[in-house]
Enzyme design. Structure first.
Site, mmCIF file in Angstrom:
data_model
loop_
_atom_site.group_PDB
_atom_site.id
_atom_site.type_symbol
_atom_site.label_atom_id
_atom_site.label_comp_id
_atom_site.label_asym_id
_atom_site.label_seq_id
_atom_site.Cartn_x
_atom_site.Cartn_y
_atom_site.Cartn_z
ATOM 1 N N ASN A 6 0.872 -1.174 0.000
ATOM 2 C CA ASN A 6 0.000 0.000 0.000
ATOM 3 C C ASN A 6 0.913 1.229 0.000
ATOM 4 O OD1 ASN A 6 -1.811 2.026 0.492
ATOM 5 N ND2 ASN A 6 -2.454 1.304 2.516
ATOM 6 N N LEU A 7 0.997 1.894 -1.145
ATOM 7 C CA LEU A 7 1.959 3.008 -1.272
ATOM 8 C C LEU A 7 1.412 4.303 -0.672
ATOM 9 C CD1 LEU A 7 3.310 2.240 -4.880
ATOM 10 C CD2 LEU A 7 4.184 1.427 -2.683
ATOM 11 N N HIS A 88 -9.516 0.715 5.073
ATOM 12 C CA HIS A 88 -8.205 0.925 5.685
ATOM 13 C C HIS A 88 -8.353 1.872 6.876
ATOM 14 C CE1 HIS A 88 -4.096 2.212 6.347
ATOM 15 N NE2 HIS A 88 -3.748 1.069 5.781
ATOM 16 N N GLU A 157 -5.188 -5.232 10.420
ATOM 17 C CA GLU A 157 -4.143 -4.235 10.651
ATOM 18 C C GLU A 157 -4.449 -3.484 11.950
ATOM 19 O OE1 GLU A 157 -2.136 -2.999 6.706
ATOM 20 O OE2 GLU A 157 -3.877 -1.730 6.956
ATOM 21 N N GLY A 163 2.766 1.936 10.839
ATOM 22 C CA GLY A 163 3.773 2.993 10.746
ATOM 23 C C GLY A 163 4.476 3.301 12.055
HETATM 24 P P1 13P Z 1 3.092 0.178 7.730
HETATM 25 O O1 13P Z 1 3.627 -1.051 7.033
HETATM 26 O O2 13P Z 1 3.789 1.442 7.359
HETATM 27 O O3 13P Z 1 2.980 -0.048 9.190
HETATM 28 O O4 13P Z 1 1.596 0.382 7.182
HETATM 29 C C1 13P Z 1 0.745 -0.705 7.132
HETATM 30 C C2 13P Z 1 -0.440 -0.341 6.342
HETATM 31 O O5 13P Z 1 -1.195 0.551 6.719
HETATM 32 C C3 13P Z 1 -0.691 -1.067 5.096
HETATM 33 O O6 13P Z 1 -1.962 -0.828 4.614
#
Ligand code: 13P
Length: 243
Positions: A6-7, A88, A157, A163
């Site tokens: 996911n960019l 998301h 998630e 992040g």
């Molecule tokens: P990170 O890998 O930066 O923690 O983000 C995960 C994410 O939100 C993927 O959709």
């Protein structure tokens, strides 16, 4: 396994194209047979490249119309996009999308036969309120969603792991995935601070069918390395089964 990048709101169109080309070449050269999905920013959408499925991070549930700032099916169709992320945590918590809105989106793109990566996950305060409350919270994110939809992929998630560099313990991931698997038999991805150094461990956990990666996937080399880890792991698992 499903390896997804996911960019988010990163990379220009030119950089995304170069990214996709690098990943594409890597997949071909290394005979990667994993399912590789990439979700670029909306302005960087391109037609599906062999070996990679390009998906949209978001779209409005309409073919077209007066929805300023949004794109609809017509704009996705131009790039033959048939995969979409819905639910998301950044859409839920930053953009304030409600479960009702997400269900509308889900149903609209389901009717069009899209592959839907539907995300669920709890914020830290909910996690800290205990396991049962946390599972109740996550269960509510399944309300109105057709969990039997054949083109569904679910991504767990935890919001606090996105992040942040933090991840749940492997035992936690296994426990939560086991419970989520009782809600839907769709492939279940884990997302939240997955990186080159932990991807094999995460992918080897029971009930993890793939990963959804954000920041660590921003460099094509790193994402390729994660695809390679998945390939090696699958080979190991198959060898074990045969012996
Ligand atoms: P990170 O890998 O930066 O923690 O983000 C995960 C994410 O939100 C993927 O959709």
């Amino acid at each position: 396994m499903i390896i997804a990048a996911n960019l988010k709101t990163n990379l220009t169109r030119a950089k995304t194209i170069s990214y996709l080309n690098k990943v594409e070449r890597f997949i071909e050269k290394n005979s990667i047979t994993q399912e590789v999905l990439v979700f670029p920013a909306t302005s960087s959408l391109v037609k599906h490249q062999a070996g990679i499925k390009v998906g949209a991070q978001n779209a409005y549930p309409a073919i077209n119309g007066a929805f300023t700032g949004e794109i609809g099916y017509e704009q996705l169709e131009e790039f033959e996009i048939k995969t979409i992320l819905i639910g998301h945590s950044e859409r839920r918590h930053v953009m304030g999308e409600t479960q009702e809105e997400l269900v509308k989106k889900f149903n609209f793109y389901k009717e069009l036969g899209f592959r839907i990566v539907y995300c669920v996950g709890e914020p830290l305060s909910v996690r800290e309120s205990g396991h049962d409350k946390m599972m109740e919270y996550i269960s509510r994110q399944y309300e109105g969603i057709d969990v039997m939809y054949k083109n569904l992929i679910v991504a767990y998630e935890p919001v606090w792991a996105i992040g942040s560099g933090l991840t749940p313990t492997p035992e936690d991931i296994v426990t939560i995935h086991k419970e989520l698997k009782t809600k839907s038999t769709a492939p279940l991805l884990y997302g939240g601070s997955v990186k080159v150094t932990n991807v094999q461990e995460v992918l080897s956990l029971d009930g993890v069918d793939g990963v959804l990666v954000g920041s660590a996937a921003l460099y094509a080399e790193h994402f390729c390395s994660m695809c390679e880890s998945a390939q090696l792991l699958e080979k190991k698992i198959n060898n074990k089964k045969e012996s």
